[in-house]
Design a protein around this motif. Structure first.
Motif, PDB file in Angstrom:
ATOM      1  N   LEU A  27       0.893  -1.290   0.307  1.00 11.49           N
ATOM      2  CA  LEU A  27       0.035   0.303   0.081  1.00 11.49           C
ATOM      3  C   LEU A  27       0.728   1.247  -0.179  1.00 11.49           C
ATOM      4  O   LEU A  27       0.681   2.389  -0.894  1.00 11.49           O
ATOM      5  N   ASN A  28       1.536   1.168   0.412  1.00 12.51           N
ATOM      6  CA  ASN A  28       2.843   2.360   1.517  1.00 12.51           C
ATOM      7  C   ASN A  28       3.266   2.825  -0.526  1.00 12.51           C
ATOM      8  O   ASN A  28       3.489   4.207  -0.937  1.00 12.51           O
ATOM      9  N   HIS A  29       3.915   1.199  -1.221  1.00 14.97           N
ATOM     10  CA  HIS A  29       4.636   1.868  -2.718  1.00 14.97           C
ATOM     11  C   HIS A  29       3.399   2.232  -3.212  1.00 14.97           C
ATOM     12  O   HIS A  29       4.323   2.667  -4.493  1.00 14.97           O
ATOM     13  N   LEU A  30       2.239   1.814  -3.134  1.00 12.59           N
ATOM     14  CA  LEU A  30       1.034   2.817  -3.821  1.00 12.59           C
ATOM     15  C   LEU A  30       0.786   3.704  -4.122  1.00 12.59           C
ATOM     16  O   LEU A  30      -0.451   4.339  -4.379  1.00 12.59           O
ATOM     17  N   GLY A  31       1.081   4.480  -2.679  1.00 13.44           N
ATOM     18  CA  GLY A  31       0.654   5.413  -1.916  1.00 13.44           C
ATOM     19  C   GLY A  31      -0.634   6.086  -1.404  1.00 13.44           C
ATOM     20  O   GLY A  31      -1.252   6.486  -1.733  1.00 13.44           O
ATOM     21  N   LEU A  32      -1.350   4.584  -1.289  1.00 17.27           N
ATOM     22  CA  LEU A  32      -2.526   4.022  -0.782  1.00 17.27           C
ATOM     23  C   LEU A  32      -2.585   4.696   0.807  1.00 17.27           C
ATOM     24  O   LEU A  32      -1.896   3.515   1.363  1.00 17.27           O
ATOM     25  N   ASP A  33      -3.085   5.713   1.392  1.00 16.61           N
ATOM     26  CA  ASP A  33      -3.043   5.090   2.470  1.00 16.61           C
ATOM     27  C   ASP A  33      -5.187   4.440   2.828  1.00 16.61           C
ATOM     28  O   ASP A  33      -5.331   3.599   2.593  1.00 16.61           O
ATOM     29  N   ARG A  34      -5.296   4.825   4.580  1.00 15.94           N
ATOM     30  CA  ARG A  34      -6.241   4.612   5.314  1.00 15.94           C
ATOM     31  C   ARG A  34      -7.427   5.056   4.203  1.00 15.94           C
ATOM     32  O   ARG A  34      -8.700   3.269   3.895  1.00 15.94           O
ATOM     33  N   GLU A  35      -7.703   5.859   4.376  1.00 16.78           N
ATOM     34  CA  GLU A  35      -9.313   5.869   3.450  1.00 16.78           C
ATOM     35  C   GLU A  35      -8.962   5.618   1.716  1.00 16.78           C
ATOM     36  O   GLU A  35     -10.059   5.116   1.691  1.00 16.78           O
ATOM     37  N   ASP A  36      -8.175   5.519   1.502  1.00 10.66           N
ATOM     38  CA  ASP A  36      -7.978   5.878  -0.117  1.00 10.66           C
ATOM     39  C   ASP A  36      -8.461   3.694  -0.122  1.00 10.66           C
ATOM     40  O   ASP A  36      -9.535   2.927  -0.925  1.00 10.66           O
ATOM     41  N   VAL A  37      -8.136   2.811   1.149  1.00 13.88           N
ATOM     42  CA  VAL A  37      -8.563   0.929   1.267  1.00 13.88           C
ATOM     43  C   VAL A  37      -9.977   1.266   1.277  1.00 13.88           C
ATOM     44  O   VAL A  37     -10.321   0.242   1.384  1.00 13.88           O
ATOM     45  N   GLN A  38     -10.618   1.575   2.296  1.00 13.41           N
ATOM     46  CA  GLN A  38     -11.457   2.333   2.363  1.00 13.41           C
ATOM     47  C   GLN A  38     -12.653   2.302   0.659  1.00 13.41           C
ATOM     48  O   GLN A  38     -13.718   1.583   0.614  1.00 13.41           O
ATOM     49  N   LYS A  39     -11.792   3.148   0.602  1.00 13.29           N
ATOM     50  CA  LYS A  39     -12.562   3.956  -0.569  1.00 13.29           C
ATOM     51  C   LYS A  39     -12.755   2.440  -1.789  1.00 13.29           C
ATOM     52  O   LYS A  39     -13.793   2.562  -2.422  1.00 13.29           O
ATOM     53  N   ILE A  40     -12.007   2.094  -1.860  1.00 11.26           N
ATOM     54  CA  ILE A  40     -11.616   1.415  -3.334  1.00 11.26           C
ATOM     55  C   ILE A  40     -12.206  -0.236  -2.424  1.00 11.26           C
ATOM     56  O   ILE A  40     -12.828  -0.577  -3.148  1.00 11.26           O
ATOM     57  N   GLY A  41     -12.297  -0.185  -1.644  1.00 11.26           N
ATOM     58  CA  GLY A  41     -13.544  -1.581  -0.808  1.00 11.26           C
ATOM     59  C   GLY A  41     -11.634  -2.504  -1.047  1.00 11.26           C
ATOM     60  O   GLY A  41     -12.783  -3.532  -1.248  1.00 11.26           O
ATOM     61  N   LEU A  42     -10.898  -2.254  -0.493  1.00 16.06           N
ATOM     62  CA  LEU A  42     -10.013  -3.841  -0.495  1.00 16.06           C
ATOM     63  C   LEU A  42     -10.186  -4.929   0.340  1.00 16.06           C
ATOM     64  O   LEU A  42     -11.044  -4.042   1.304  1.00 16.06           O
ATOM     65  N   GLN A  43     -10.200  -5.830   0.048  1.00 21.84           N
ATOM     66  CA  GLN A  43     -10.841  -6.889   1.234  1.00 21.84           C
ATOM     67  C   GLN A  43     -10.166  -7.961   1.758  1.00 21.84           C
ATOM     68  O   GLN A  43      -9.556  -7.864   2.579  1.00 21.84           O
ATOM     69  N   GLU A  44      -8.042  -8.329   0.927  1.00 21.52           N
ATOM     70  CA  GLU A  44      -7.550  -8.615   1.908  1.00 21.52           C
ATOM     71  C   GLU A  44      -6.230  -7.751   1.871  1.00 21.52           C
ATOM     72  O   GLU A  44      -5.510  -8.216   2.936  1.00 21.52           O
ATOM     73  N   LEU A  45      -5.990  -6.607   1.341  1.00 20.79           N
ATOM     74  CA  LEU A  45      -4.983  -5.390   1.864  1.00 20.79           C
ATOM     75  C   LEU A  45      -5.415  -4.780   3.072  1.00 20.79           C
ATOM     76  O   LEU A  45      -6.422  -4.251   2.028  1.00 20.79           O
ATOM     77  N   LYS A  46      -4.803  -5.572   4.443  1.00 25.05           N
ATOM     78  CA  LYS A  46      -5.401  -4.128   4.955  1.00 25.05           C
ATOM     79  C   LYS A  46      -4.234  -2.970   5.555  1.00 25.05           C
ATOM     80  O   LYS A  46      -2.797  -3.336   5.583  1.00 25.05           O
ATOM     81  N   TYR A  47      -5.037  -2.259   5.138  1.00 28.83           N
ATOM     82  CA  TYR A  47      -3.785  -1.200   6.380  1.00 28.83           C
ATOM     83  C   TYR A  47      -3.642  -0.933   8.068  1.00 28.83           C
ATOM     84  O   TYR A  47      -4.395  -0.456   8.481  1.00 28.83           O
ATOM     85  N   MET A  48      -2.597  -1.312   7.474  1.00 25.26           N
ATOM     86  CA  MET A  48      -2.161  -1.745   9.469  1.00 25.26           C
ATOM     87  C   MET A  48      -1.021  -1.294   9.606  1.00 25.26           C
ATOM     88  O   MET A  48       0.065  -2.098   9.024  1.00 25.26           O
ATOM     89  N   THR A  49      -0.374  -0.424  10.520  1.00 30.12           N
ATOM     90  CA  THR A  49       1.375  -0.026  10.763  1.00 30.12           C
ATOM     91  C   THR A  49       2.036  -0.797  11.158  1.00 30.12           C
ATOM     92  O   THR A  49       1.255  -2.264  12.238  1.00 30.12           O
ATOM     93  N   ASP A  50       3.430  -0.549  11.635  1.00 32.93           N
ATOM     94  CA  ASP A  50       3.850  -1.541  11.985  1.00 32.93           C
ATOM     95  C   ASP A  50       3.580  -1.745  13.657  1.00 32.93           C
ATOM     96  O   ASP A  50       4.031  -2.669  14.000  1.00 32.93           O
ATOM     97  N   GLU A  51       3.199  -0.761  13.775  1.00 32.50           N
ATOM     98  CA  GLU A  51       3.355  -0.376  15.397  1.00 32.50           C
ATOM     99  C   GLU A  51       1.836  -1.322  15.549  1.00 32.50           C
ATOM    100  O   GLU A  51       1.378  -1.895  16.768  1.00 32.50           O
ATOM    101  N   GLU A  52       0.848  -0.772  14.737  1.00 36.58           N
ATOM    102  CA  GLU A  52      -0.712  -1.141  14.960  1.00 36.58           C
ATOM    103  C   GLU A  52      -0.343  -3.036  15.305  1.00 36.58           C
ATOM    104  O   GLU A  52      -1.350  -3.735  15.509  1.00 36.58           O
TER     105      GLU A  52
END
Length: 507
Positions: A387-412
């Protein structure tokens, strides 16, 4: 009557001269006065023709020219890389650009620098990426395969008393073109070295291993001559230098009819074929990431990777023409297809379909060539990395409706793992009641104490019955533990909660 002047002996006068460090002219005045032999004039005669004056160099111009020919013949590269010169006598090592050592004038000045002497003067047989060190990991390219003929050190009886050139002639008659190919360069000094010129090859891990293998096989075939395998970081001696062990001058010559070899040709023409079991052994030994599918009714790993591929389609369709991550996604489709256990041809076809589905498809010949390495090595990416390589953030993941790719930082992710570990440890070390083994023993002990107390025994008697000191019993029943306290257990015994628990279970 006039006074008699004292005249010293010649020996006394010489001591006087030495003690007072007299100049040349003063010495001659005194010697003339006393009638002693005069000193010869020590003024240097002027040289009218400077060309007649010869200077002693570390490495002569003739040897430098030959060394320049060797560098030009061996190091066939125009890239920016370095050769290391080492002088054991002065304990100095310097790295020079390979192009500088091919220049005759620069080479002459370098070899005759005050940093070096003629004794034990070496050059590296490989080029290096930087000047920093001569370790194998820093090697840039390889140019020769070396065979070191140590017939003196190995005390080969049949060559006792023979000169290196005589051993070379025996090798030439019996081995060259038979057990080993003809060497291109021969170094003769105290002993003998053979150099097989190979076309410049980059120092990748496979090429380094192949050079080592060829070197080892050649050394084994010349073992009767005292040969042993060498390292990639080994050196040759500078022409005209001196081997301090025997004071022999190093000489080098070329063999005119020896061809330049390709590393692959040496492997195919001069090495035995690998045994049938070796490729399988090499694959097991490989450190590349090998996917191990989860042994269950449902192949979870297959589901995850195919789910990611569907997410790649969603990303491409969402951005349409305004999308600059096409190359990366094509690679990821082929990579995840291989991770899912799909065959090479099918994985390639899946990437082709994905590329054709893009608003602006990439040139197929180029993208296929640049991604075919996944057939050998697959890469396990984290969701956040993709996701970072593609420049996608947490909001983009929700807008696109990604099912398998989760926006989760290393800390999370670390926090989630910590919660999971905490729950795992809780289940692992506690019984169905949520108690550890220590807490179970403590509860059982408190039940026994409470039952004995209700039967009318004093603390001292209870301690004697249990086999512990009264002070220990008093300390335990007063202490407040996290899950088990004596007051609660005593009330439970009174209420009959633990009536079904047998005495044998309490030990």
């Amino acid at each position: 009557m006039s006074a008699i002047k004292y005249k010293p002996s010649f020996e006394e006068y010489l001591e006087f001269e030495i003690r007072n460090n007299l100049s040349h002219s003063i010495c001659n005045l005194n010697r003339k006065k006393y009638g002693f032999p005069l000193l010869e004039d020590n003024k240097k005669t002027k040289v009218k023709n400077k060309k007649d004056v010869t200077k002693e160099y570390n490495i002569t111009k003739e040897d430098t020219e030959l060394m320049g020919s060797i560098f030009n013949k061996i190091f066939d590269t125009d890239r920016e890389c370095f050769i290391r010169l080492r002088c054991a006598a002065t304990n100095t090592i310097y790295a020079y650009n390979v192009q500088d050592l091919k220049d005759g004038k620069k080479l002459f000045n370098i070899l005759n620098s005050k940093k070096f002497t003629r004794e034990d003067f070496f050059y590296s047989l490989a080029t290096y990426k930087t000047m920093l060190n001569g370790e194998e990991d820093n090697i840039f390219s390889m140019h020769v395969i070396e065979c070191d003929i140590d017939y003196i050190d190995k005390r080969i009886r049949r060559f006792k008393g023979k000169k290196p050139i005589e051993v070379f002639e025996i090798l030439q008659a019996e081995e060259f073109g038979r057990s080993i190919p003809i060497p291109n360069v021969v170094e003769i000094g105290r002993q003998l070295k053979l150099f097989f010129k190979i076309e410049c090859v980059g120092a990748t891990k496979p090429s380094r291993n192949l050079v080592k293998r060829v070197n080892k096989v050649f050394a084994q075939r010349l073992a009767d001559y005292g040969s042993d395998s060498t390292r990639l970081t080994d050196s040759g001696r500078i022409t005209g230098s001196i081997n301090s062990k025997s004071n022999d001058k190093v000489e080098v010559f070329f063999i005119a009819d020896a061809p330049k070899y390709k590393l692959s040709e040496l492997r195919d023409n001069w090495l035995d074929s690998l045994p049938e079991w070796y490729p399988g052994f090499l694959e097991k030994k490989s450190k590349r990431k090998i996917v191990r599918f989860i042994p269950s009714g449902k192949d979870i790993f297959y589901t995850i990777n195919m789910g990611r591929i569907q997410d790649f389609y969603r990303i491409a369709n969402y951005f349409g023409k305004d999308f600059d991550g096409r190359r990366f996604l094509c690679f990821q489709v082929r990579n995840h297809a291989k991770l899912a256990g799909i065959a090479d041809d099918e994985a390639e076809q899946m990437m082709k379909e994905f590329n054709n589905n893009l608003a602006k498809p990439l040139v197929w010949r180029v993208i296929e060539r640049d991604t075919r390495n996944v057939n050998k090595n697959q890469y396990l990416y984290k969701d956040i990395t993709i996701l970072n390589h593609l420049g996608l953030d947490r909001e983009d993941v929700q807008k696109i409706g990604l099912q398998e790719l989760k926006y989760m930082t290393d800390e999370e992710k670390a926090e989630k793992k910590k919660d999971w570990d905490r729950e795992y440890r809780y289940k692992k070390f506690r019984n169905t009641e949520g108690l550890t083994k220590t807490e179970v023993r403590r509860r059982n002990e408190f039940i026994m104490i409470a039952r004995l107390e209700f039967s009318g025994l004093s603390i001292n008697k209870i301690a004697e019955e249990i086999g512990k000191a009264p002070s220990t019993i008093k300390e335990k029943i007063k202490k407040k533990y996290k899950n088990i306290t004596y007051t609660e257990i005593k009330q439970g015994v009174k209420d009959g909660i633990f009536d079904d628990l047998r005495i044998e279970q309490l030990a």
